[in-house]
Each structure stands twice: as structure tokens, then as C-alpha cells.
Scaffold this motif. Structure first.
Motif, PDB file in Angstrom:
ATOM      1  N   VAL A 164      45.568  45.491  40.382  1.00  0.00           N
ATOM      2  CA  VAL A 164      45.516  44.298  41.392  1.00  0.00           C
ATOM      3  C   VAL A 164      44.388  44.776  42.399  1.00  0.00           C
ATOM      4  O   VAL A 164      45.220  45.337  43.234  1.00  0.00           O
ATOM      5  CB  VAL A 164      46.650  43.519  41.644  1.00  0.00           C
ATOM      6  CG1 VAL A 164      46.158  42.358  42.176  1.00  0.00           C
ATOM      7  CG2 VAL A 164      47.530  43.208  40.334  1.00  0.00           C
ATOM      8  N   PHE A 210      49.940  38.076  37.123  1.00  0.00           N
ATOM      9  CA  PHE A 210      50.834  39.142  37.020  1.00  0.00           C
ATOM     10  C   PHE A 210      51.126  39.186  35.591  1.00  0.00           C
ATOM     11  O   PHE A 210      51.286  40.614  35.022  1.00  0.00           O
ATOM     12  CB  PHE A 210      51.768  39.322  38.098  1.00  0.00           C
ATOM     13  CG  PHE A 210      51.308  39.781  39.478  1.00  0.00           C
ATOM     14  CD1 PHE A 210      50.245  39.393  40.061  1.00  0.00           C
ATOM     15  CD2 PHE A 210      51.937  40.868  39.962  1.00  0.00           C
ATOM     16  CE1 PHE A 210      49.797  40.015  41.273  1.00  0.00           C
ATOM     17  CE2 PHE A 210      51.738  41.280  41.271  1.00  0.00           C
ATOM     18  CZ  PHE A 210      50.495  40.819  41.831  1.00  0.00           C
ATOM     19  N   TYR A 214      47.470  41.058  34.019  1.00  0.00           N
ATOM     20  CA  TYR A 214      47.629  42.771  34.247  1.00  0.00           C
ATOM     21  C   TYR A 214      48.815  43.040  33.447  1.00  0.00           C
ATOM     22  O   TYR A 214      49.880  42.442  32.974  1.00  0.00           O
ATOM     23  CB  TYR A 214      47.663  42.843  35.769  1.00  0.00           C
ATOM     24  CG  TYR A 214      46.752  42.122  36.730  1.00  0.00           C
ATOM     25  CD1 TYR A 214      45.557  42.811  36.596  1.00  0.00           C
ATOM     26  CD2 TYR A 214      46.812  41.047  37.290  1.00  0.00           C
ATOM     27  CE1 TYR A 214      44.424  42.126  37.466  1.00  0.00           C
ATOM     28  CE2 TYR A 214      45.987  40.478  38.136  1.00  0.00           C
ATOM     29  CZ  TYR A 214      44.695  41.151  38.156  1.00  0.00           C
ATOM     30  OH  TYR A 214      43.787  40.666  38.934  1.00  0.00           O
ATOM     31  N   ALA A 219      51.248  46.177  38.066  1.00  0.00           N
ATOM     32  CA  ALA A 219      50.837  45.029  39.137  1.00  0.00           C
ATOM     33  C   ALA A 219      51.897  44.882  40.226  1.00  0.00           C
ATOM     34  O   ALA A 219      51.615  44.927  41.408  1.00  0.00           O
ATOM     35  CB  ALA A 219      50.549  43.886  38.497  1.00  0.00           C
TER      36      ALA A 219
END
Length: 312
Positions: A164, A210, A214, A219
Motif C-alpha cells: 500500500v 486491504f 492487497y 498491507a
């Protein structure tokens, strides 16, 4: 104070990487961390039947709240209050634990204490059923709020991110002098457990990505490389051993509170002390704890830490 103001401006403009270069630092996080004196313990565990008393005892055994909060500071406390459930159900932080942390901050001279979360269920249900606003009502200069409107967040770059590269963070967090994580110990269907690190997702706008966009564990670690609390106070008065994060599930009373300046160590200790999904786990079996320790955000080698046990 001027340096702190400058840092806030960088944060608001999303220029964290530039700030790191200007300061000559190899890495940069939202909150500066003190090089703690060796005579402080790494962690304190307080046990007893009074949630407020063991919270105070755990923080005092760690060196006291004045180690973290100075007169005139603005403090953000991040509890779990994302679910419309009662305190005994284990999905939200014990309101007595949250109120006692807020009270300690006020006693240390904090000019304001904000208890914040970006909740998942109906805000009205989450706040009223959690019992946290009611418990904090008598603590001076303390507000409890759900933060959801996008205008209340600012985009911030994440240096050295693995997943991220930027995230939108609650502006009040960016303006705070001190961040304190006060999670409840609970299981989580996606991350294994939800403790201080996972709980920081309540301070960002797009928490859903999240889980969908990801790798969740990397993350989480990217997030806490930025949102690294000064103090972690984990509510282990009872844990949600199964069915987390929202329940219903098996609630196990442990009658303890963990306090540490090290979020990785605090989470690792809660994993080791609890029973999860009917069995015991080692901290390094939780992937985001293992990654955070490998990235030097804290320690999970519990056997080498100085841990103080107290009762209240």
C-alpha cells in the motif's frame, strides 16, 4: 514544536518520502519514537477482576502514562468499537479499559483526548451498544466519535511500502501528538487475530481494499509502519476466541491487560496468552506479526523481553 508542525504539513500534503530525505532519516513514520531507557520494561501484564484497576496497573508498571503523554498533548485513542454488540460479546474493547486510558491521559495533562474509530456497522448502534461513549462521558476533555466522511481524511504516502503506497488517514490522527492503541483481543477470519496492528485499520478510509486488492498481512504491516502507536494497551479482560471479528463466538475471560510501547511485542504476547479456535498458537504463526518483526517494527521474541507481571 516547530519541527512537529513542519512534519504535520508534510503529512497533510502526502510528502512523507520527501520528509525522510530532508531529515536524513533512512525511514519515516507518522510518530517519532523515543529511544526508551533500558530500565523500562518491554511489557507489563496486569491481572485482576477490575478492568479499570488492571489497566492503570499495567500502564504504571510500564513506567506510567507520563512516559507517553506530556502536558498540552493532543491524544488519539484507537479502540475497537466497530460492531453493534455489547461489551460482554468480545468484539469491542471493554469500555472500562478505554475510559481508564482516557482518564490517565487527562491526569497527565492532555489538552484533549479523542477516542476514534471508522466503524463497520451502524454508527449509532456501535457507539451506544459498545458502552464506550457512556464510560468516557465523565472523563474531562474527552470525545468519542465515529469518523466516516471522506473530507475528514487526508492522503499520506507510505515510505518503503510493500503493498500500500498511500492511504487516507483520519486528519485528527495526523494532528495528534500521541497515538494509543486500545484493542480487544479477538480472532479474525482473514488475519487470524485482530489486535493492535490489525486494529489500526479503523483509522483509514478504505479498509475494504486491504481485504480485496492487497495481500492483507503485508498491507497491515505497511499501515503500521506509518501508524505506529506510542503505547499499546490490549484488553484481555475477555477475548473473542472464535467467530471474530464481529462474533458471535466463544468468549474466554482472561482478566488481564497488556501494556507495551512495542505493538509487535504486545500482539505477540496476546497471541501466546490466548486460546484461539480451540488451540494455542505461537506468535510467529500469525503472518503479519512475523512480517512486522522481520521489518524491525517491533519484537516478537518474547523469551528475550523484560516483562513485568502485576496484579490489581
Amino acid at each position: 514544536m516547530e519541527l512537529r508542525k513542519d512534519r504535520r504539513e508534510f503529512l497533510k500534503k502526502g510528502l512523507l518520502g520527501t520528509a525522510a530525505l530532508l531529515t536524513g532519516a533512512s525511514s519515516f513514520s507518522l510518530f517519532d519514537t523515543e529511544a526508551w531507557a533500558e530500565n523500562y520494561p518491554d511489557m507489563a501484564i496486569a491481572r485482576g477482576n477490575d478492568p479499570a484497576a488492571i489497566t492503570r496497573s499495567a500502564v504504571n508498571a510500564l513506567g506510567g502514562i507520563k512516559r507517553f503523554v506530556k502536558p498540552g498533548n493532543r491524544v488519539v485513542i484507537k479502540p475497537n468499537m466497530s460492531f453493534g454488540s455489547k461489551p460482554g460479546e468480545g468484539s469491542n474493547t471493554n469500555p472500562q479499559v478505554v475510559a481508564e486510558v482516557a482518564r490517565l491521559c487527562h491526569e497527565a495533562g492532555a489538552v484533549g483526548v479523542s477516542v476514534l474509530d471508522n466503524v463497520l456497522h451502524s454508527p449509532e448502534d456501535c457507539l451506544s451498544m459498545s458502552g464506550i461513549p457512556a464510560a468516557c462521558r465523565k472523563v474531562p476533555n474527552t470525545v468519542v466519535a465515529n469518523v466516516a466522511a471522506r473530507r475528514l481524511f487526508s492522503s499520506v504516502k507510505v515510505p518503503h511500502a510493500r503493498e500500500v503506497s498511500s492511504m487516507e488517514v483520519i486528519k485528527d490522527v495526523l494532528e495528534a501528538d500521541v497515538l494509543i492503541a486500545v484493542p480487544v483481543g479477538k480472532s479474525h477470519s482473514s488475519s487470524g487475530v485482530s489486535l493492535s496492528m490489525k486494529g489500526m485499520m479503523g483509522l483509514i478510509y478504505d479498509r475494504g481494499s486491504f481485504h480485496t486488492r492487497y495481500d492483507l498481512h503485508n498491507a497491515i504491516v505497511d499501515m503500521v509502519s506509518l501508524l505506529k502507536p506510542h503505547l499499546v494497551v490490549i484488553d484481555g479482560t475477555r477475548i473473542l476466541s472464535t467467530g471474530g471479528p464481529g462474533g458471535p463466538g466463544k468468549v474466554i475471560p482472561l482478566n488481564l491487560v497488556i501494556a507495551s510501547a512495542d505493538m509487535v511485542a504486545a500482539d505477540a504476547q496476546m497471541v501466546a496468552l490466548g486460546t484461539w479456535y480451540g488451540r494455542k498458537f505461537k506468535p510467529d504463526q500469525v503472518r503479519h506479526i512475523r512480517i512486522a518483526a522481520a521489518r524491525k517494527l517491533g519484537r516478537s521474541d518474547l523469551e528475550n523481553l523484560k516483562v513485568v507481571n502485576v496484579s490489581a
